[in-house]
Design an enzyme around this catalytic site. Structure first.
Site, PDB file in Angstrom:
ATOM      1  N   ARG A 182       0.844  -1.211   0.000  1.00 26.90           N
ATOM      2  CA  ARG A 182       0.000   0.000   0.000  1.00 26.90           C
ATOM      3  C   ARG A 182       0.869   1.247   0.000  1.00 26.90           C
ATOM      4  NH1 ARG A 182      -4.595   0.376   4.297  1.00 26.90           N
ATOM      5  NH2 ARG A 182      -5.216   2.080   2.924  1.00 26.90           N
ATOM      6  N   CYS A 241      -1.194   6.915   8.820  1.00 29.74           N
ATOM      7  CA  CYS A 241      -1.517   5.614   8.225  1.00 29.74           C
ATOM      8  C   CYS A 241      -2.596   5.846   7.174  1.00 29.74           C
ATOM      9  CB  CYS A 241      -1.967   4.623   9.305  1.00 29.74           C
ATOM     10  SG  CYS A 241      -3.356   5.221  10.308  1.00 29.74           S
TER      11      CYS A 241
END
Length: 284
Positions: A182, A241
């Site tokens: 990611r 995040c």
């Protein structure tokens, strides 16, 4: 007293009936938002009360403007916590299924609201509790209204504009808690844009844990973060995040390792990409 503290299953089992103890079950699934409450109803640690990431620890999402988990309305959350039985002097234990991203989000939220003493994370979470053969109940925990009065400490946060202004600082350490695919932008299961904030370092929160799902020892955590921070100033370290949840795992682990609590970019990647002026990077 240290901000980040762990408790193991055996010790919690010996203190389940302490009158000053409140246990928060924070199990959740990003893929199935009903999972946590359903799991709680099926079986939980005795005397635990359920806290929901979406309903309690977040405010409603405004599409195209906020992250997937905007910070909660503090007045509503403080009222909810008191209704759950939280007192200002309560001893608190928090757990989720085991990896602890949702439990550490709850830990950070309590610290943000001023509850900094006697807050513990159950090491290994509900998985470890089950594997130890300890008691589980489906009974709803009776609660008495608590006296918790919190006050948010917004010095623990950084917003998108302030972060954007810091991106040119070569002393900045920006820790991205998402997994490497990611981070690199190779996959993006949650958000419409893939990649990371320029200059960030991949600091996958799962690497704070050993192969059994327990937190690494303090020396191993210290070694991990020394490499990630690479001798840069600790007061220029920021965590983020996808939506401000798993970054709290790194914040907890940093505190376990003896570092001070660093700022959280709570909006994180899912908020960052709502502004087309914000730069995006892919790859390493």
């Amino acid at each position: 007293m240290a901000l980040a503290q762990l408790i193991n299953c055996e010790k919690l089992a010996n203190h389940l009936n302490d009158k000053d103890l409140i246990i928060f079950d924070c199990r959740f699934s990003l893929e199935d938002t009903s999972y946590g409450e359903q799991s709680y109803q099926t079986g939980h640690i005795p005397n635990a009360v359920f806290i929901d990431l979406d309903k309690d620890l977040s405010s409603p999402v405004i599409k195209g403007k906020t992250s997937r988990h905007p910070l909660p309305d503090t007045n509503l959350l403080i009222e909810k916590l008191a209704q759950c039985g939280l007192n200002n002097d309560s001893k608190v234990v928090i757990y989720d299924n085991g990896p602890s991203p949702f439990a550490t989000k709850m830990w950070w939220t309590l610290v943000w609201l001023g509850k900094r003493d006697n807050v513990f994370l159950l090491d290994g979470g509900f998985k470890a509790w089950q594997e130890a053969g300890l008691p589980i109940t489906s009974d709803k925990t009776p609660v008495h209204i608590g006296n918790f009065i919190g006050q948010p400490d917004n010095s623990l946060l950084i917003n998108a504009n302030d972060l954007a202004n810091k991106l040119g600082d070569d002393q900045l350490t920006l820790l991205d808690a998402r997994a490497l695919p990611r981070f690199r932008g190779e996959v993006e299961p949650m958000d419409p844009v893939a990649g990371h904030i320029p200059g960030a370092t991949c600091a996958n929160f799962m690497e704070n844990l050993d192969s059994n799902g327990f937190f690494l020892t303090i020396p191993k955590l210290q070694e991990r973060f020394q490499i990630l921070i690479n001798n840069k100033p600790i007061d220029k370290v920021i965590a983020y995040c996808g939506s401000g949840v798993s970054a709290c795992h790194n914040l907890f682990a940093l505190c376990l390792a003896g570092y001070p609590l660093i700022p959280l970019y709570a909006g994180s990647w899912s908020e960052w990409i709502t502004d087309p002026k914000h730069p995006v990077a892919v790859g390493d």
